[in-house]
Structures are given as C-alpha cells and as structure tokens.
Design a protein around this motif. Structure first.
Motif, PDB file in Angstrom:
ATOM      1  N   SER A 241       0.819  -1.217   0.000  1.00 51.55           N
ATOM      2  CA  SER A 241       0.000   0.000   0.000  1.00 51.55           C
ATOM      3  C   SER A 241       0.848   1.262   0.000  1.00 51.55           C
ATOM      4  O   SER A 241       0.325   2.366   0.195  1.00 51.55           O
ATOM      5  CB  SER A 241      -0.932   0.008   1.218  1.00 51.55           C
ATOM      6  N   SER A 242       2.160   1.130  -0.234  1.00 50.48           N
ATOM      7  CA  SER A 242       3.052   2.283  -0.223  1.00 50.48           C
ATOM      8  C   SER A 242       3.040   2.972  -1.584  1.00 50.48           C
ATOM      9  O   SER A 242       3.748   2.555  -2.515  1.00 50.48           O
ATOM     10  CB  SER A 242       4.476   1.856   0.136  1.00 50.48           C
ATOM     11  N   SER A 243       2.271   4.023  -1.706  1.00 50.90           N
ATOM     12  CA  SER A 243       2.243   4.774  -2.966  1.00 50.90           C
ATOM     13  C   SER A 243       3.612   5.384  -3.252  1.00 50.90           C
ATOM     14  O   SER A 243       4.021   5.496  -4.414  1.00 50.90           O
ATOM     15  CB  SER A 243       1.178   5.869  -2.909  1.00 50.90           C
ATOM     16  N   VAL A 244       4.329   5.762  -2.202  1.00 53.91           N
ATOM     17  CA  VAL A 244       5.632   6.411  -2.371  1.00 53.91           C
ATOM     18  C   VAL A 244       6.628   5.474  -3.041  1.00 53.91           C
ATOM     19  O   VAL A 244       7.379   5.883  -3.934  1.00 53.91           O
ATOM     20  CB  VAL A 244       6.169   6.890  -1.007  1.00 53.91           C
ATOM     21  N   ALA A 245       6.650   4.204  -2.626  1.00 55.40           N
ATOM     22  CA  ALA A 245       7.596   3.255  -3.219  1.00 55.40           C
ATOM     23  C   ALA A 245       7.284   3.021  -4.700  1.00 55.40           C
ATOM     24  O   ALA A 245       8.202   2.946  -5.528  1.00 55.40           O
ATOM     25  CB  ALA A 245       7.581   1.943  -2.448  1.00 55.40           C
ATOM     26  N   PHE A 246       6.008   2.891  -5.034  1.00 57.41           N
ATOM     27  CA  PHE A 246       5.641   2.750  -6.451  1.00 57.41           C
ATOM     28  C   PHE A 246       6.059   3.995  -7.240  1.00 57.41           C
ATOM     29  O   PHE A 246       6.629   3.891  -8.335  1.00 57.41           O
ATOM     30  CB  PHE A 246       4.141   2.523  -6.605  1.00 57.41           C
ATOM     31  N   TYR A 247       5.781   5.161  -6.686  1.00 52.34           N
ATOM     32  CA  TYR A 247       6.133   6.413  -7.368  1.00 52.34           C
ATOM     33  C   TYR A 247       7.641   6.506  -7.569  1.00 52.34           C
ATOM     34  O   TYR A 247       8.123   6.826  -8.665  1.00 52.34           O
ATOM     35  CB  TYR A 247       5.624   7.600  -6.549  1.00 52.34           C
ATOM     36  N   ASN A 248       8.398   6.215  -6.512  1.00 49.92           N
ATOM     37  CA  ASN A 248       9.850   6.318  -6.612  1.00 49.92           C
ATOM     38  C   ASN A 248      10.422   5.322  -7.624  1.00 49.92           C
ATOM     39  O   ASN A 248      11.340   5.655  -8.379  1.00 49.92           O
ATOM     40  CB  ASN A 248      10.486   6.086  -5.241  1.00 49.92           C
ATOM     41  N   ARG A 249       9.867   4.114  -7.640  1.00 50.64           N
ATOM     42  CA  ARG A 249      10.334   3.136  -8.631  1.00 50.64           C
ATOM     43  C   ARG A 249      10.006   3.612 -10.039  1.00 50.64           C
ATOM     44  O   ARG A 249      10.791   3.441 -10.975  1.00 50.64           O
ATOM     45  CB  ARG A 249       9.742   1.758  -8.357  1.00 50.64           C
ATOM     46  N   GLY A 250       8.840   4.245 -10.188  1.00 51.81           N
ATOM     47  CA  GLY A 250       8.476   4.801 -11.490  1.00 51.81           C
ATOM     48  C   GLY A 250       9.457   5.852 -11.958  1.00 51.81           C
ATOM     49  O   GLY A 250       9.823   5.902 -13.141  1.00 51.81           O
ATOM     50  N   LEU A 251       9.933   6.698 -11.033  1.00 48.55           N
ATOM     51  CA  LEU A 251      10.909   7.731 -11.407  1.00 48.55           C
ATOM     52  C   LEU A 251      12.181   7.106 -11.975  1.00 48.55           C
ATOM     53  O   LEU A 251      12.699   7.555 -13.011  1.00 48.55           O
ATOM     54  CB  LEU A 251      11.256   8.583 -10.178  1.00 48.55           C
ATOM     55  N   VAL A 252      12.687   6.089 -11.286  1.00 47.79           N
ATOM     56  CA  VAL A 252      13.941   5.462 -11.737  1.00 47.79           C
ATOM     57  C   VAL A 252      13.724   4.745 -13.064  1.00 47.79           C
ATOM     58  O   VAL A 252      14.567   4.814 -13.972  1.00 47.79           O
ATOM     59  CB  VAL A 252      14.480   4.503 -10.662  1.00 47.79           C
ATOM     60  N   ARG A 253      12.606   4.051 -13.197  1.00 45.20           N
ATOM     61  CA  ARG A 253      12.331   3.344 -14.449  1.00 45.20           C
ATOM     62  C   ARG A 253      12.205   4.334 -15.611  1.00 45.20           C
ATOM     63  O   ARG A 253      12.680   4.062 -16.723  1.00 45.20           O
ATOM     64  CB  ARG A 253      11.075   2.499 -14.309  1.00 45.20           C
ATOM     65  N   ALA A 254      11.581   5.469 -15.355  1.00 40.25           N
ATOM     66  CA  ALA A 254      11.460   6.469 -16.416  1.00 40.25           C
ATOM     67  C   ALA A 254      12.839   6.989 -16.823  1.00 40.25           C
ATOM     68  O   ALA A 254      13.117   7.175 -18.007  1.00 40.25           O
ATOM     69  CB  ALA A 254      10.572   7.612 -15.953  1.00 40.25           C
ATOM     70  N   GLU A 255      13.701   7.225 -15.849  1.00 42.32           N
ATOM     71  CA  GLU A 255      15.051   7.699 -16.143  1.00 42.32           C
ATOM     72  C   GLU A 255      15.833   6.678 -16.970  1.00 42.32           C
ATOM     73  O   GLU A 255      16.700   7.047 -17.762  1.00 42.32           O
ATOM     74  CB  GLU A 255      15.798   8.003 -14.847  1.00 42.32           C
ATOM     75  N   ARG A 256      15.502   5.404 -16.795  1.00 42.63           N
ATOM     76  CA  ARG A 256      16.175   4.333 -17.549  1.00 42.63           C
ATOM     77  C   ARG A 256      15.521   4.096 -18.912  1.00 42.63           C
ATOM     78  O   ARG A 256      15.942   3.205 -19.651  1.00 42.63           O
ATOM     79  CB  ARG A 256      16.147   3.037 -16.737  1.00 42.63           C
ATOM     80  N   GLY A 257      14.472   4.860 -19.210  1.00 43.33           N
ATOM     81  CA  GLY A 257      13.780   4.684 -20.482  1.00 43.33           C
ATOM     82  C   GLY A 257      12.779   3.560 -20.480  1.00 43.33           C
ATOM     83  O   GLY A 257      12.240   3.202 -21.536  1.00 43.33           O
ATOM     84  N   GLU A 258      12.492   2.987 -19.308  1.00 43.89           N
ATOM     85  CA  GLU A 258      11.516   1.890 -19.188  1.00 43.89           C
ATOM     86  C   GLU A 258      10.140   2.514 -18.971  1.00 43.89           C
ATOM     87  O   GLU A 258       9.557   2.461 -17.891  1.00 43.89           O
ATOM     88  CB  GLU A 258      11.908   0.979 -18.028  1.00 43.89           C
ATOM     89  N   LEU A 259       9.624   3.125 -20.046  1.00 47.01           N
ATOM     90  CA  LEU A 259       8.462   3.994 -19.906  1.00 47.01           C
ATOM     91  C   LEU A 259       7.182   3.223 -19.596  1.00 47.01           C
ATOM     92  O   LEU A 259       6.352   3.682 -18.804  1.00 47.01           O
ATOM     93  CB  LEU A 259       8.287   4.832 -21.177  1.00 47.01           C
TER      94      LEU A 259
END
Length: 325
Positions: A241-259
């Motif tokens: 239920s941690s929205s923050v962890a999902f959001y943070n993982r999304g940031l890193v994935r976006a930076e890696r081009g894993e859109l």
C-alpha cells in the motif's frame, strides 16, 4: 488446561514476541472469554491489534482495560498513541496527561506528549517534554530519537544526528534511530553514510519497508538505479500500500527509459493516492515521451485539477499542446 486463562495469556505474549500477531490475538480472545475482568488481557490485545493496524479495535480494548482498572497508566498512554495514529491529537494529549497524572516517573509519557506538541507546531512545549523525559530517565533511547525527529523537522540536522547517535549508543538494536539518522545524512548529501545507516536498520529489522524505500532513494541519488529499483521492489513486497515506493520506482524506471513500466508504477501510485499531482504529472511525461499526446495532456490536466498552481504541469501541458498542433 483449556480453562486456564493465564496459559492463553502467556502463550499470547510469546506469539506476539515471535511476530505471530493473529495467533496472539486469538489467545487473548480465549483468555478474555475465560476471565473477562482481566484488564491486562484487554490491554495486551489492544497492543496486538494496534500492531496489526486495527486502531479502532485497539482503542476499544484500551478503554475496556481502563474501565476495569482506572489507574492503568499504560493503558491511557497506549490509547493516546492509538489516537495519535488516527490524527486525533486532542484525545491523545488528554490520555498522555492522564497517564502522567497517574505516573509522572515514566519517561515515555513525556515523549508521547512531546510528540503531540511537535505535531501541533508548539515547539517550546515539545522541547520541554523531551527534556522532562530525559530528566526522568537519562538512558531513554526513545526520548533521544524523538527529540532527534523534532530537530530534523526544524532543519537542525547536526543536532538531530547527535540525538539519533545517542539513542543508538543506549540501544544498539534501535533500527528506527538508524533509519532516522540515515535520513538526516541524506539531507546533508552524505550518501554513503545514509546508505550505511539504512543498511544497518535493515540488518536489525529485515521487514522495515521504509528503510528499503529510503535506501532506494539514496541509491537513486547516488546513480545506482539497479540497486534503487531492487530496494523499492522490496519495500513494495513488504508494504503493497506504499504509494511512495511505487512512485519512486516509477521515477527510476522512467530515467532508464523503461516507460511502460514507469507508467504502470505511476498508475499504481495514483490508485493508492489519487490526490498526488506529481504522480499524474510524471505519468504525463512518460506518455509524452512515448508520443501518446492525448494521454499526456489528460494527465497534466489532472495534475492541474489537483494543484492549479503547479507550474511544471502547466509548462508540460503547453508543450504537449504545441507538439499535438
């Protein structure tokens, strides 16, 4: 002996110490059924329920313990903690006051009251209560940790680190103090020290989801995306239920081009916290980078619906409109 309330009570304590909270609650249920006048059984079941996140049920148990034993200072204190969990600071403060009137020599009661004043922004009273806690018990690691949190909230990070370090010196198993000191080091841009502290917190408490998330943030800042993603993923496994962890993982994935994966993470973060405009904005950026302009514009619009002053979302939507033509 299936009629021995004490046996159920004692086994429940053992279960809780072992982390088997549901089994503990079941045994407290049996103990209470056999001896409904046992205030300690209600109190301890309340503790187990609070540990499970069953706050209303915990409050009801503490209330019953108090009804059976009006001088039960610890029951007032723990009910105050439960009220604080709910954000009901008025009732929390009343319970901490009552606990202190019954036992003014328990440092934890002052710490609890100090936390309420800190939450309210009454800095003078917060510091006064932390000082009282340490006057009562100079060896109280919890008081040092909480005063450290207070200092950190005031951006007095070196003072905070001093208090967290003292808490750890008094209690080397204090995982939360390591995590808190790690946060302070991170804010001072001392990434290696921060990662060391988060790692120590996790060695002491392997199911500490926030410490995984925090170490992930430090790894991301350090330029170690694989390690960051691994930590965010572990945080999510421990607390889905941690929205923050999902959001943070999304940031890193976006930076890696894993859109595509980033969009999935932002979507999950939004499902858990639909009032966060930054998640919509970043999902919009990912859609924009994929050439999905309609979805991008819709996301920027949702971000602005939540925060009309969100300058970056205004700029991003304008860029998307220009691109769309």
């Amino acid at each position: 002996n299936p009629r021995d309330a004490t046996a159920y009570f004692n086994r429940a304590i053992t279960y809780r110490q072992q982390g088997h909270i549901e089994r503990a609650i079941a045994d407290y249920d049996h103990a209470i059924a056999l001896d409904p006048e046992d205030a300690a059984a209600y109190y301890n079941r309340g503790n187990a329920r609070r540990q499970q996140g069953e706050i209303e049920e915990a409050i009801a148990d503490y209330a019953q313990a108090i009804a059976l034993n009006p001088d039960y200072a610890r029951a007032y204190y723990n009910r105050g903690l439960a009220y604080a969990d709910q954000g009901d600071m008025d009732r929390a403060l009343a319970d901490f006051d009552q606990a202190l009137s019954l036992n003014p020599q328990d440092a934890a009661f002052y710490v609890g009251r100090g936390n309420v004043f800190s939450e309210r922004g009454d800095l003078e009273k917060a510091m006064e209560n932390y000082a009282l806690a340490l006057a009562v018990d100079p060896q109280d690691a919890e008081a040092y940790n909480n005063r450290g949190v207070f200092y950190a909230d005031q951006d007095e990070l070196e003072q905070a680190i001093t208090d967290y370090s003292q808490a750890m010196a008094l209690n080397p198993q204090f995982a939360e103090a390591y995590n808190n000191r790690g946060i302070a080091y991170f804010r001072l841009d001392k990434l290696e020290l921060a990662i060391d502290d988060f790692t120590q917190a996790l060695e002491l408490s392997p199911r500490f989801a926030d410490a995984y998330n925090n170490r992930g943030i430090a790894y991301a800042e350090q330029g170690a995306p694989k390690e960051a993603i691994a930590d965010y993923t572990q945080a999510i496994a421990l607390n889905a239920s941690s929205s923050v962890a999902f959001y943070n993982r999304g940031l890193v994935r976006a930076e890696r081009g894993e859109l595509e994966e980033a969009i999935a993470d932002y979507t999950q973060a939004i499902a858990l916290d639909p009032h966060d405009p930054t998640a919509y904005n970043n999902r919009g950026i990912a859609h924009f980078q994929r050439g999905e302009l309609a979805q991008a514009i819709a996301n920027f619009g949702q971000a602005l619906a939540l925060d009309s002053q969100f300058a970056e979302a205004h700029y991003n939507r304008g860029t998307a409109y220009i691109e769309k033509g």
